[in-house]
Write a protein that holds these residues in place. Structure first.
Motif, PDB file in Angstrom:
ATOM      1  N   TRP A 136      50.452   7.309  30.595  1.00 36.48           N
ATOM      2  CA  TRP A 136      51.385   7.832  31.604  1.00 36.48           C
ATOM      3  C   TRP A 136      52.660   7.013  31.616  1.00 36.48           C
ATOM      4  CZ3 TRP A 136      53.369   5.325  35.946  1.00 36.48           C
ATOM      5  CH2 TRP A 136      54.070   6.126  36.856  1.00 36.48           C
ATOM      6  N   ALA A 137      52.522   5.687  31.638  1.00 36.69           N
ATOM      7  CA  ALA A 137      53.690   4.807  31.717  1.00 36.69           C
ATOM      8  C   ALA A 137      54.579   4.966  30.486  1.00 36.69           C
ATOM      9  CB  ALA A 137      53.242   3.358  31.870  1.00 36.69           C
ATOM     10  N   GLN A 138      53.986   5.080  29.313  1.00 41.38           N
ATOM     11  CA  GLN A 138      54.789   5.169  28.097  1.00 41.38           C
ATOM     12  C   GLN A 138      55.516   6.504  27.992  1.00 41.38           C
ATOM     13  OE1 GLN A 138      52.254   4.158  24.773  1.00 41.38           O
ATOM     14  NE2 GLN A 138      52.300   1.973  25.253  1.00 41.38           N
ATOM     15  N   HIS A 139      54.840   7.604  28.374  1.00 44.26           N
ATOM     16  CA  HIS A 139      55.515   8.903  28.333  1.00 44.26           C
ATOM     17  C   HIS A 139      56.637   8.991  29.369  1.00 44.26           C
ATOM     18  CE1 HIS A 139      51.996  10.418  25.982  1.00 44.26           C
ATOM     19  NE2 HIS A 139      52.899  11.235  25.496  1.00 44.26           N
ATOM     20  N   LEU A 140      56.319   8.628  30.620  1.00 45.52           N
ATOM     21  CA  LEU A 140      57.346   8.726  31.658  1.00 45.52           C
ATOM     22  C   LEU A 140      58.453   7.713  31.422  1.00 45.52           C
ATOM     23  CD1 LEU A 140      57.340  10.806  33.960  1.00 45.52           C
ATOM     24  CD2 LEU A 140      55.088  10.480  32.959  1.00 45.52           C
ATOM     25  N   GLY A 141      58.084   6.538  30.914  1.00 50.36           N
ATOM     26  CA  GLY A 141      59.111   5.555  30.579  1.00 50.36           C
ATOM     27  C   GLY A 141      60.035   6.067  29.499  1.00 50.36           C
ATOM     28  N   GLY A 142      59.475   6.779  28.514  1.00 48.31           N
ATOM     29  CA  GLY A 142      60.303   7.364  27.465  1.00 48.31           C
ATOM     30  C   GLY A 142      61.207   8.461  28.003  1.00 48.31           C
ATOM     31  N   PHE A 143      60.677   9.275  28.908  1.00 57.73           N
ATOM     32  CA  PHE A 143      61.482  10.329  29.529  1.00 57.73           C
ATOM     33  C   PHE A 143      62.671   9.737  30.285  1.00 57.73           C
ATOM     34  CE2 PHE A 143      62.003  12.617  33.662  1.00 57.73           C
ATOM     35  CZ  PHE A 143      62.679  13.735  33.182  1.00 57.73           C
ATOM     36  N   TRP A 180      64.203  16.252  26.734  1.00 56.81           N
ATOM     37  CA  TRP A 180      63.426  15.115  26.195  1.00 56.81           C
ATOM     38  C   TRP A 180      62.460  15.577  25.101  1.00 56.81           C
ATOM     39  CZ3 TRP A 180      58.088  14.163  28.000  1.00 56.81           C
ATOM     40  CH2 TRP A 180      57.530  12.976  27.509  1.00 56.81           C
ATOM     41  N   THR A 181      61.735  16.673  25.327  1.00 53.87           N
ATOM     42  CA  THR A 181      60.779  17.137  24.319  1.00 53.87           C
ATOM     43  C   THR A 181      61.496  17.640  23.069  1.00 53.87           C
ATOM     44  OG1 THR A 181      60.698  19.344  25.342  1.00 53.87           O
ATOM     45  CG2 THR A 181      59.052  17.742  26.042  1.00 53.87           C
ATOM     46  N   ARG A 182      62.703  18.174  23.231  1.00 53.23           N
ATOM     47  CA  ARG A 182      63.463  18.644  22.056  1.00 53.23           C
ATOM     48  C   ARG A 182      63.756  17.482  21.104  1.00 53.23           C
ATOM     49  NH1 ARG A 182      69.296  21.300  22.970  1.00 53.23           N
ATOM     50  NH2 ARG A 182      69.517  19.287  24.029  1.00 53.23           N
ATOM     51  N   GLN A 183      63.834  16.273  21.649  1.00 55.22           N
ATOM     52  CA  GLN A 183      64.080  15.086  20.826  1.00 55.22           C
ATOM     53  C   GLN A 183      62.780  14.431  20.354  1.00 55.22           C
ATOM     54  OE1 GLN A 183      67.173  14.504  19.952  1.00 55.22           O
ATOM     55  NE2 GLN A 183      67.833  16.207  21.256  1.00 55.22           N
ATOM     56  N   GLY A 184      61.656  15.163  20.529  1.00 61.39           N
ATOM     57  CA  GLY A 184      60.378  14.623  20.072  1.00 61.39           C
ATOM     58  C   GLY A 184      59.589  13.886  21.131  1.00 61.39           C
ATOM     59  N   ALA A 185      60.019  13.963  22.397  1.00 61.08           N
ATOM     60  CA  ALA A 185      59.334  13.295  23.514  1.00 61.08           C
ATOM     61  C   ALA A 185      59.067  11.819  23.206  1.00 61.08           C
ATOM     62  CB  ALA A 185      58.025  14.012  23.857  1.00 61.08           C
ATOM     63  N   PRO A 186      60.118  11.049  22.935  1.00 60.05           N
ATOM     64  CA  PRO A 186      59.903   9.632  22.589  1.00 60.05           C
ATOM     65  C   PRO A 186      59.265   8.856  23.742  1.00 60.05           C
ATOM     66  CG  PRO A 186      62.223  10.066  23.076  1.00 60.05           C
ATOM     67  CD  PRO A 186      61.549  11.402  23.007  1.00 60.05           C
ATOM     68  N   ARG A 187      58.404   7.900  23.387  1.00 57.79           N
ATOM     69  CA  ARG A 187      57.712   7.070  24.375  1.00 57.79           C
ATOM     70  C   ARG A 187      58.372   5.697  24.486  1.00 57.79           C
ATOM     71  NH1 ARG A 187      51.214   7.669  23.368  1.00 57.79           N
ATOM     72  NH2 ARG A 187      51.152   9.859  22.717  1.00 57.79           N
ATOM     73  N   ALA A 188      58.097   5.036  25.614  1.00 55.97           N
ATOM     74  CA  ALA A 188      58.504   3.636  25.778  1.00 55.97           C
ATOM     75  C   ALA A 188      57.319   2.787  25.338  1.00 55.97           C
ATOM     76  CB  ALA A 188      58.873   3.351  27.232  1.00 55.97           C
ATOM     77  N   ALA A 189      57.291   2.456  24.076  1.00 62.56           N
ATOM     78  CA  ALA A 189      56.097   1.860  23.474  1.00 62.56           C
ATOM     79  C   ALA A 189      55.728   0.509  24.065  1.00 62.56           C
ATOM     80  CB  ALA A 189      56.303   1.728  21.964  1.00 62.56           C
ATOM     81  N   GLY A 190      56.682  -0.205  24.640  1.00 60.07           N
ATOM     82  CA  GLY A 190      56.391  -1.550  25.133  1.00 60.07           C
ATOM     83  C   GLY A 190      55.731  -1.600  26.497  1.00 60.07           C
ATOM     84  N   LEU A 191      55.614  -0.477  27.177  1.00 61.28           N
ATOM     85  CA  LEU A 191      55.060  -0.472  28.530  1.00 61.28           C
ATOM     86  C   LEU A 191      53.538  -0.451  28.505  1.00 61.28           C
ATOM     87  CD1 LEU A 191      57.372   1.988  30.513  1.00 61.28           C
ATOM     88  CD2 LEU A 191      57.205  -0.488  30.768  1.00 61.28           C
ATOM     89  N   SER A 192      52.948  -1.170  29.470  1.00 58.04           N
ATOM     90  CA  SER A 192      51.491  -1.198  29.588  1.00 58.04           C
ATOM     91  C   SER A 192      51.124  -1.219  31.066  1.00 58.04           C
ATOM     92  CB  SER A 192      50.921  -2.431  28.877  1.00 58.04           C
ATOM     93  OG  SER A 192      49.527  -2.517  29.057  1.00 58.04           O
ATOM     94  N   MET A 193      50.113  -0.408  31.444  1.00 57.15           N
ATOM     95  CA  MET A 193      49.679  -0.355  32.834  1.00 57.15           C
ATOM     96  C   MET A 193      48.196   0.010  32.907  1.00 57.15           C
ATOM     97  SD  MET A 193      51.231   1.790  36.059  1.00 57.15           S
ATOM     98  CE  MET A 193      50.716   1.373  37.749  1.00 57.15           C
ATOM     99  N   ARG A 194      47.369  -0.877  32.406  1.00 59.25           N
ATOM    100  CA  ARG A 194      45.918  -0.689  32.451  1.00 59.25           C
ATOM    101  C   ARG A 194      45.523   0.714  32.017  1.00 59.25           C
ATOM    102  NH1 ARG A 194      42.867  -3.361  37.497  1.00 59.25           N
ATOM    103  NH2 ARG A 194      41.176  -2.425  36.251  1.00 59.25           N
ATOM    104  N   GLN A 195      44.732   1.420  32.864  1.00 61.63           N
ATOM    105  CA  GLN A 195      44.264   2.757  32.491  1.00 61.63           C
ATOM    106  C   GLN A 195      45.388   3.787  32.438  1.00 61.63           C
ATOM    107  OE1 GLN A 195      43.112   0.889  35.046  1.00 61.63           O
ATOM    108  NE2 GLN A 195      40.908   1.170  35.383  1.00 61.63           N
ATOM    109  N   PHE A 196      46.569   3.414  32.918  1.00 60.75           N
ATOM    110  CA  PHE A 196      47.671   4.375  33.034  1.00 60.75           C
ATOM    111  C   PHE A 196      48.733   4.171  31.955  1.00 60.75           C
ATOM    112  CE2 PHE A 196      46.114   2.976  37.234  1.00 60.75           C
ATOM    113  CZ  PHE A 196      45.406   4.121  37.580  1.00 60.75           C
TER     114      PHE A 196
END
Length: 519
Positions: A393-400, A374-390
């Motif tokens: 975390w949600a965008q990185h793990l969602g991207g993974f 995943w990081t070799r591809q630039g560690a893409p995030r799931a930009a549409g996810l939202s979870m308050r203070q988290f």
């Protein structure tokens, strides 16, 4: 070669010893929060079951005077120069090995400034991703992060750019064998679990808070403890009983921060337990935990870098915990899950399999391969996810997860709201209130009188059909208690109902009413 350290009078000894410590006299010595600590192996470790403590193999021990005396004796030749007369009566000098006095040792350790001594940020049990995307995987101290890697298992080097075949095998193993036979209630439960399994590896990289993890099931023996043992065995785990009093919960949290573990598990809560704790809600949204040190009068502040989990059957959440919780739910849909035929399982008897260090290595290796792909591809995030203070975390793990085509992450958020006891109780109360009185305003006293049972002949009738809000003890509140409860809920939506408040026409008290919006 053993270092030599000459001491003399009290002041001379303090200066010499302080200078030697700053100069690196003792190996594996670091500074943490202004205090010197020494890394040492922990003897007597034994293989743990999936639901037992699994500490890391080393400990960062605070150096006290007695400990410093022992380390000096082990790693240095400390001596005084003394004088005596020879056979002819002439003065001559000689060296005498010595231990500095306790007063000297205490004076040296009393300082908080240790220039040049490496800073220890934490002890970790498995490789982590540095903030630049590289993997910290060499055991020992890492100057770039300040972490000390004390691996739970001896891991061969993981390639920075895993081959396609390695990535394919990692997915096949984790999804097709290790996690294949759990009775996931939905795809979201499996995706959420994989995110939790990878969280300790990515936490330093994402620089984010981590939500509370709730792993529950409809039946005993569904595999909850095996799931918590996944991250627990890899990163070091502390398993504790759930304290049902806030003060005891706070004490247990403070105590566990003194231990080198990456995962804290409150295991096997009573069936139907409602996790509604202001202390826990504060913990998971705080980057630093501050509290009075147990057995002392001073406060401590420590980085909140743990993964906090709870297991049980048909658990519920309350208060602010619903929006701070990730749920993993198992539903075997059978009366005796423990009697399932495991002959066709990807890994039979997984509860025993996971306790083997060689098998833990296998899980960790494949997980790291997926992370580095995943990081070799630039560690893409799931930009549409939202979870308050988290949200980070949600965008990185969602991207993974999206990178590895694992669907369903956090799509069971509505299920978490459905087990939110506060949401259910207040939602039913406001709905019943509106059905009975629409938007008519009430004082707390008038509303409380409306809840009194009606007598129809010899029968007693509850006009609210059991939906009137109660105190935490299950009793109907008095007028004063009810007023406080209502004020605390003013403006908070429960489903499509909201409680409003305003001044009474006489101006000396408040009134309350319920609005409903069907849109």
């Amino acid at each position: 070669m053993t270092d030599r350290l000459q001491i003399g009078t009290g002041p001379e000894s303090i200066r010499a010893l302080k200078s030697a410590l700053v100069g690196g006299l003792l190996p594996d010595t670091y500074v943490s929060g202004g205090t010197l600590v020494h890394m040492e192996a922990v003897s007597g470790g034994v293989a743990a079951a999936a639901d037992e403590d699994s500490p890391l193999p080393v400990s960062a021990s605070t150096i006290n005077p007695a400990g410093l005396a022992g380390l000096l004796a082990e790693h240095a030749y400390v001596y005084r120069v003394k004088t005596r007369k020879d056979e002819q009566g002439n003065p001559t000098t000689y060296e005498e090995e010595a231990t500095p006095s306790r007063e000297v040792l205490s004076s040296v350790l009393a300082g908080k400034t240790w220039p040049g001594v490496p800073t220890l940020r934490g002890v970790i049990g498995a490789p982590v991703l540095r903030r630049d995307g590289t993997l910290l995987q060499q055991p020992g101290y890492d100057p770039a992060t300040g972490f000390y890697l004390a691996s739970k298992v001896a891991l061969p080097p993981v390639p920075d750019a895993p081959a396609v075949e390695q990535v394919t095998e990692a997915r096949r193993f984790l999804l097709g064998r290790f996690l294949r036979d759990f009775p996931w209630a939905s795809a979201a439960d499996r995706a959420n679990y994989i995110a939790l399994l990878a969280t300790p590896i990515l936490r330093h990289f994402t620089r984010s808070l981590t939500p509370f993890a709730l792993i529950d099931a409809t039946m005993p023996s569904s595999g909850k403890s095996i799931l918590t043992a996944g991250p627990g065995m890899l990163y070091g785990q502390r398993v504790m009983p759930w304290p049902y009093a806030e003060e005891e919960l706070r004490k247990s949290i403070t105590a566990v921060f003194a231990e080198q573990v990456g995962v804290v598990i409150w295991d096997n809560l009573a069936e139907g337990t409602v996790i509604d704790s202001p202390t826990l809600a504060l913990l998971v949204t705080a980057g630093t935990w501050s509290d009075r040190q147990l057995g002392a009068s001073r406060n401590i502040a420590t980085t909140n870098d743990r993964l906090w989990m709870a297991t049980g059957n048909n658990l519920q959440v309350g208060g602010d915990m619903a929006s701070r919780t990730v749920r993993v739910h198992l539903d075997p849909d059978m009366p005796r899950p423990e009697l399932r035929d495991q002959s066709g399982f990807g890994i039979p008897h997984l509860d025993q399999w996971i306790t083997s260090p060689a098998n833990q290595l296998t899980v960790l290796w494949h997980l790291l391969v997926m992370v580095l792909d995943w990081t070799r591809q630039g560690a893409p995030r799931a930009a549409g996810l939202s979870m308050r203070q988290f949200t980070p975390w949600a965008q990185h793990l969602g991207g993974f997860l999206a990178h590895h085509d694992i669907d369903g992450f956090l799509t069971n958020a509505a299920d978490v709201r459905a087990i939110d006891e506060d949401e259910q109780r207040w939602g039913a109360f406001l709905a019943c209130w509106h059905d009975r009185h629409h938007d008519k305003p009430f004082t707390a006293a008038d509303l409380r009188r409306d809840a009194e049972p009606m007598h129809l002949g010899s029968d007693e009738h509850d006009p609210w059909d059991g939906q009137f809000i109660t105190t935490p003890t299950g009793r109907l509140p008095n007028s004063l208690q009810l007023g406080r409860m209502l004020t605390g809920q003013a403006g908070r939506w429960r489903g499509n109902h909201v409680l409003r408040t305003g001044p009474h026409e006489r101006g000396n008290r408040g009134v309350y009413w319920v609005e409903r919006r069907d849109d």
